[in-house]
Write a protein that holds these residues in place. Structure first.
Motif, PDB file in Angstrom:
ATOM      1  N   ASP A 246      -8.134   4.045 -91.559  1.00  0.00           N
ATOM      2  CA  ASP A 246      -8.920   4.606 -92.660  1.00  0.00           C
ATOM      3  C   ASP A 246      -8.482   4.062 -94.017  1.00  0.00           C
ATOM      4  O   ASP A 246      -8.947   4.534 -95.054  1.00  0.00           O
ATOM      5  CB  ASP A 246      -8.845   6.129 -92.648  1.00  0.00           C
ATOM      6  N   GLY A 247      -7.571   3.072 -94.038  1.00  0.00           N
ATOM      7  CA  GLY A 247      -7.148   2.438 -95.282  1.00  0.00           C
ATOM      8  C   GLY A 247      -5.902   3.029 -95.899  1.00  0.00           C
ATOM      9  O   GLY A 247      -5.380   2.481 -96.881  1.00  0.00           O
ATOM     10  N   ARG A 248      -5.404   4.150 -95.369  1.00  0.00           N
ATOM     11  CA  ARG A 248      -4.182   4.730 -95.916  1.00  0.00           C
ATOM     12  C   ARG A 248      -2.964   3.906 -95.501  1.00  0.00           C
ATOM     13  O   ARG A 248      -2.967   3.235 -94.491  1.00  0.00           O
ATOM     14  CB  ARG A 248      -4.003   6.171 -95.428  1.00  0.00           C
ATOM     15  N   ARG A 249      -1.914   4.020 -96.311  1.00  0.00           N
ATOM     16  CA  ARG A 249      -0.656   3.345 -96.016  1.00  0.00           C
ATOM     17  C   ARG A 249       0.294   4.317 -95.330  1.00  0.00           C
ATOM     18  O   ARG A 249       0.451   5.455 -95.754  1.00  0.00           O
ATOM     19  CB  ARG A 249      -0.028   2.825 -97.315  1.00  0.00           C
ATOM     20  N   LEU A 250       0.932   3.864 -94.252  1.00  0.00           N
ATOM     21  CA  LEU A 250       1.926   4.652 -93.531  1.00  0.00           C
ATOM     22  C   LEU A 250       3.265   3.928 -93.628  1.00  0.00           C
ATOM     23  O   LEU A 250       3.370   2.747 -93.292  1.00  0.00           O
ATOM     24  CB  LEU A 250       1.527   4.809 -92.065  1.00  0.00           C
ATOM     25  N   ALA A 251       4.285   4.632 -94.105  1.00  0.00           N
ATOM     26  CA  ALA A 251       5.617   4.046 -94.280  1.00  0.00           C
ATOM     27  C   ALA A 251       6.538   4.507 -93.153  1.00  0.00           C
ATOM     28  O   ALA A 251       6.442   5.637 -92.671  1.00  0.00           O
ATOM     29  CB  ALA A 251       6.196   4.440 -95.639  1.00  0.00           C
ATOM     30  N   TYR A 252       7.452   3.615 -92.762  1.00  0.00           N
ATOM     31  CA  TYR A 252       8.399   3.958 -91.698  1.00  0.00           C
ATOM     32  C   TYR A 252       9.610   3.044 -91.783  1.00  0.00           C
ATOM     33  O   TYR A 252       9.595   2.007 -92.457  1.00  0.00           O
ATOM     34  CB  TYR A 252       7.739   3.843 -90.317  1.00  0.00           C
ATOM     35  N   ARG A 253      10.682   3.431 -91.108  1.00  0.00           N
ATOM     36  CA  ARG A 253      11.874   2.600 -90.978  1.00  0.00           C
ATOM     37  C   ARG A 253      12.177   2.410 -89.504  1.00  0.00           C
ATOM     38  O   ARG A 253      11.888   3.297 -88.682  1.00  0.00           O
ATOM     39  CB  ARG A 253      13.072   3.244 -91.678  1.00  0.00           C
ATOM     40  N   VAL A 254      12.782   1.264 -89.189  1.00  0.00           N
ATOM     41  CA  VAL A 254      13.169   0.953 -87.813  1.00  0.00           C
ATOM     42  C   VAL A 254      14.694   0.846 -87.760  1.00  0.00           C
ATOM     43  O   VAL A 254      15.305   0.129 -88.571  1.00  0.00           O
ATOM     44  CB  VAL A 254      12.539  -0.366 -87.327  1.00  0.00           C
ATOM     45  N   TYR A 255      15.303   1.530 -86.815  1.00  0.00           N
ATOM     46  CA  TYR A 255      16.750   1.524 -86.631  1.00  0.00           C
ATOM     47  C   TYR A 255      17.081   1.033 -85.221  1.00  0.00           C
ATOM     48  O   TYR A 255      16.293   1.218 -84.287  1.00  0.00           O
ATOM     49  CB  TYR A 255      17.338   2.927 -86.811  1.00  0.00           C
ATOM     50  N   GLY A 256      18.258   0.442 -85.073  1.00  0.00           N
ATOM     51  CA  GLY A 256      18.720   0.050 -83.748  1.00  0.00           C
ATOM     52  C   GLY A 256      18.176  -1.287 -83.311  1.00  0.00           C
ATOM     53  O   GLY A 256      18.008  -2.217 -84.104  1.00  0.00           O
ATOM     54  N   ASP A 257      17.871  -1.393 -82.031  1.00  0.00           N
ATOM     55  CA  ASP A 257      17.410  -2.633 -81.417  1.00  0.00           C
ATOM     56  C   ASP A 257      15.892  -2.728 -81.560  1.00  0.00           C
ATOM     57  O   ASP A 257      15.145  -2.042 -80.868  1.00  0.00           O
ATOM     58  CB  ASP A 257      17.816  -2.651 -79.938  1.00  0.00           C
ATOM     59  N   GLY A 258      15.439  -3.601 -82.476  1.00  0.00           N
ATOM     60  CA  GLY A 258      14.012  -3.700 -82.754  1.00  0.00           C
ATOM     61  C   GLY A 258      13.170  -4.210 -81.613  1.00  0.00           C
ATOM     62  O   GLY A 258      11.942  -4.081 -81.631  1.00  0.00           O
ATOM     63  N   SER A 259      13.805  -4.773 -80.572  1.00  0.00           N
ATOM     64  CA  SER A 259      13.048  -5.290 -79.434  1.00  0.00           C
ATOM     65  C   SER A 259      13.254  -4.470 -78.170  1.00  0.00           C
ATOM     66  O   SER A 259      12.767  -4.843 -77.097  1.00  0.00           O
ATOM     67  CB  SER A 259      13.444  -6.748 -79.172  1.00  0.00           C
ATOM     68  N   ALA A 260      13.991  -3.355 -78.267  1.00  0.00           N
ATOM     69  CA  ALA A 260      14.296  -2.548 -77.085  1.00  0.00           C
ATOM     70  C   ALA A 260      13.030  -1.945 -76.488  1.00  0.00           C
ATOM     71  O   ALA A 260      12.089  -1.569 -77.196  1.00  0.00           O
ATOM     72  CB  ALA A 260      15.287  -1.443 -77.446  1.00  0.00           C
ATOM     73  N   ALA A 261      13.010  -1.839 -75.171  1.00  0.00           N
ATOM     74  CA  ALA A 261      11.852  -1.252 -74.488  1.00  0.00           C
ATOM     75  C   ALA A 261      11.825   0.260 -74.661  1.00  0.00           C
ATOM     76  O   ALA A 261      10.748   0.856 -74.791  1.00  0.00           O
ATOM     77  CB  ALA A 261      11.887  -1.619 -73.001  1.00  0.00           C
ATOM     78  N   ARG A 262      13.002   0.886 -74.655  1.00  0.00           N
ATOM     79  CA  ARG A 262      13.058   2.341 -74.839  1.00  0.00           C
ATOM     80  C   ARG A 262      13.015   2.657 -76.326  1.00  0.00           C
ATOM     81  O   ARG A 262      13.720   2.036 -77.127  1.00  0.00           O
ATOM     82  CB  ARG A 262      14.325   2.927 -74.221  1.00  0.00           C
ATOM     83  N   SER A 263      12.206   3.634 -76.683  1.00  0.00           N
ATOM     84  CA  SER A 263      12.013   3.936 -78.105  1.00  0.00           C
ATOM     85  C   SER A 263      12.067   5.430 -78.368  1.00  0.00           C
ATOM     86  O   SER A 263      11.874   6.257 -77.464  1.00  0.00           O
ATOM     87  CB  SER A 263      10.676   3.369 -78.601  1.00  0.00           C
TER      88      SER A 263
END
Length: 518
Positions: A246-263
């Motif tokens: 819908d055009g809104r911006r969503l902010a987030y941070r990524v921690y740990g293993d950025g390629s890990a399968a478990r999230s």
């Protein structure tokens, strides 16, 4: 009748006095009636301020700097150009998106556009790519978008750039430090009438209608003039953003293993952001986890949502999950984040690995707050949602690690474990202060909207949560009583862990162990 009409003005003044002083929270609670205020009385109060501003004669303006003028649509695309400042036009072209220098400037511009759409005008300080230094501009609402007129801040003096006189600039500064208008007048050695007239002039020049709007603008200016100390060596990951459908911006941070399968997807508290304890990264990497901490609409770097609901939050999280290709994430809700987490778990269904509640509050706020000042304050804001955003906006200009520590000590008097943890780890107050400041970057629309809907029964069904449910709680927690959460969960099966010797700060003490088990 006169007393009724004076009530909103008195309440707004009280908000300034108690915004960062938990010792006086009861003052605000006692000032609020048990039933919701008549919105018309609040509107009359705002209109009186506007009328005063119109009657105040403005001082002769200093020669205006060369200005650039352009028309923007909702996508920040330039529709038309004008003005006499050729040096400001180099990177701008009709039909192209306005080249913002950074995410904070774009976020501030979108908030100002929304404000202009509601009030007709707004003032903003921002930065454009390729142009040195901050720019100051005024937005005016138009049927097809907004008109933005801006100039360079030659001196770097925000007050001068915004057209404020030295006396008005001093009043703005005093309002950030003093207890309301009277306190600011006393601090400056002027009469309340003089301060009130200066404030009316400030309102007119800046295109704001209340002290809460002024506080939001001051916060935006401060972010451009005073970069956060140590920003270049920030130990936390940089916020990332995505544009929703819908055009809104969503902010987030990524921690740990950025390629890990478990999230893992975390859901912050009602006055939190995407910041999580610093130990998250190393623990997540060791456990092979990718931890995604998103900011809900109107919190931090995420754009506000006019019709806020837990279902919309869940839809946003579903879009984030799909965009990041998270298979079956574990969902973790902290404190007031438990409600949006459960709504998201209900939407995800079998695509959620587990749902975890940390010191959780049920989706509906309890009516009986007892004698705890924080619970009484929250209950009062639920009853008076029109005042909630003003309170949050003011809090965003006055919060500090010292203020957070006072709040925690006052609210945690019933938990010796919490008080001991604060004494042992003074950095906790700084972490929570930064998280709250990030949450309030947009003026508090998200926290206020979330409080408003917590006054009603949740519209999602707990029966829709099919993921295994785990609950972690502190034995000394009086702010989020375990009994209230258990009553809400009813016969729903869940694994319960109660940690002794700790209260509301349970998640901070045991976060490492909980995260490693996800």
């Amino acid at each position: 009748m006169a007393e009724r009409e004076a009530l909103p003005e008195a309440l707004l003044d009280t908000l300034y006095r108690v915004a960062s002083d938990p010792d006086t929270w009861e003052e605000l609670v006692d000032a609020l009636p048990e039933t919701a205020l008549d919105p018309r009385s609040l509107d009359r109060d705002l209109q009186r301020g506007i009328e005063i501003a119109r009657r105040v004669s403005s001082r002769p303006a200093s020669p205006a700097p060369a200005r650039a003028t352009l028309r923007l649509d909702a996508r920040l695309a330039v529709q038309a150009l004008g003005g006499q400042a050729a040096d400001l036009m180099g990177a701008i072209a009709v039909g192209r998106r306005l080249p913002m220098a950074d995410e904070d400037s774009e976020h501030a511009l979108r908030l100002a556009m929304d404000r202009a759409g509601r009030t007709g005008t707004a003032v903003i300080m921002f930065r454009l790519a390729g142009i040195d230094g901050p720019l100051v501009g005024r937005l005016s609402a138009e049927p097809a978008g907004v008109m933005l007129s801006f100039s360079r801040t030659e001196t770097g003096d925000a007050a001068d750039a915004l057209g404020l006189t030295p006396a008005e600039a001093r009043l703005v500064g005093a309002l950030s430090d003093a207890d309301g208008l009277k306190g600011a007048a006393d601090q400056l050695g002027v009469s309340v009438n003089t301060a009130r007239n200066q404030l009316a002039s400030i309102f007119e020049k800046l295109g704001v209608r209340s002290q809460a709007d002024l506080a939001r603008l001051v916060g935006e200016v401060a972010r451009h003039e005073r970069p956060a100390p140590g920003a270049d060596a920030d130990p936390w990951p940089r916020r990332e953003t995505m544009i929703l459908r819908d055009g809104r911006r969503l902010a987030y941070r990524v921690y740990g293993d950025g390629s890990a399968a478990r999230s893992v997807m975390t859901f912050h508290d009602g006055l939190g952001s995407s910041l999580v304890p610093l130990e998250t990264g190393p623990i997540a990497r060791q456990a092979g986890l990718r931890v995604i901490s998103a900011e809900r609409p109107g919190f931090g770097g995420s754009d506000p949502l006019r019709d806020y609901s837990l279902e919309t939050v869940a839809a946003d999280m579903e879009e984030l999950r799909d965009r990041l290709a998270l298979a079956e994430p574990a969902l973790v809700g902290l404190l007031a984040g438990a409600a949006p987490m459960l709504a998201t778990a209900a939407r995800f269904g079998a695509r959620a690995r587990k749902a975890v509640i940390l010191s959780g509050r049920p989706p509906r706020e309890p009516r009986d707050a007892g004698g705890n000042p924080l619970l009484r304050f929250r209950a009062s804001m639920v009853r008076h949602p029109r005042l909630a955003q003003a309170a949050f906006a003011i809090l965003g200009t006055r919060i500090s690690p010292k203020a957070v520590e006072r709040m925690l000590r006052r609210a945690g008097k019933g938990s010796p474990g919490d008080l001991a943890l604060l004494a042992e780890h003074p950095e906790i107050a700084a972490f929570l202060s930064r998280s709250a400041l990030e949450a309030l970057e947009g003026g508090g629309s998200g926290p206020a909207a979330e409080l408003a809907i917590s006054g009603a029964a949740p519209s999602f069904h707990l029966a829709g949560v099919s993921a295994p449910l785990e609950v972690f709680h502190g034995e000394e927690d009086a702010l989020s009583p375990l009994g209230l959460l258990q009553a809400y969960l009813g016969d729903r099966p869940y694994a319960l862990t109660v940690y002794p010797g700790i209260g509301q700060l349970m998640a901070l003490r045991h976060w490492g162990a909980i995260l490693a088990g996800l």
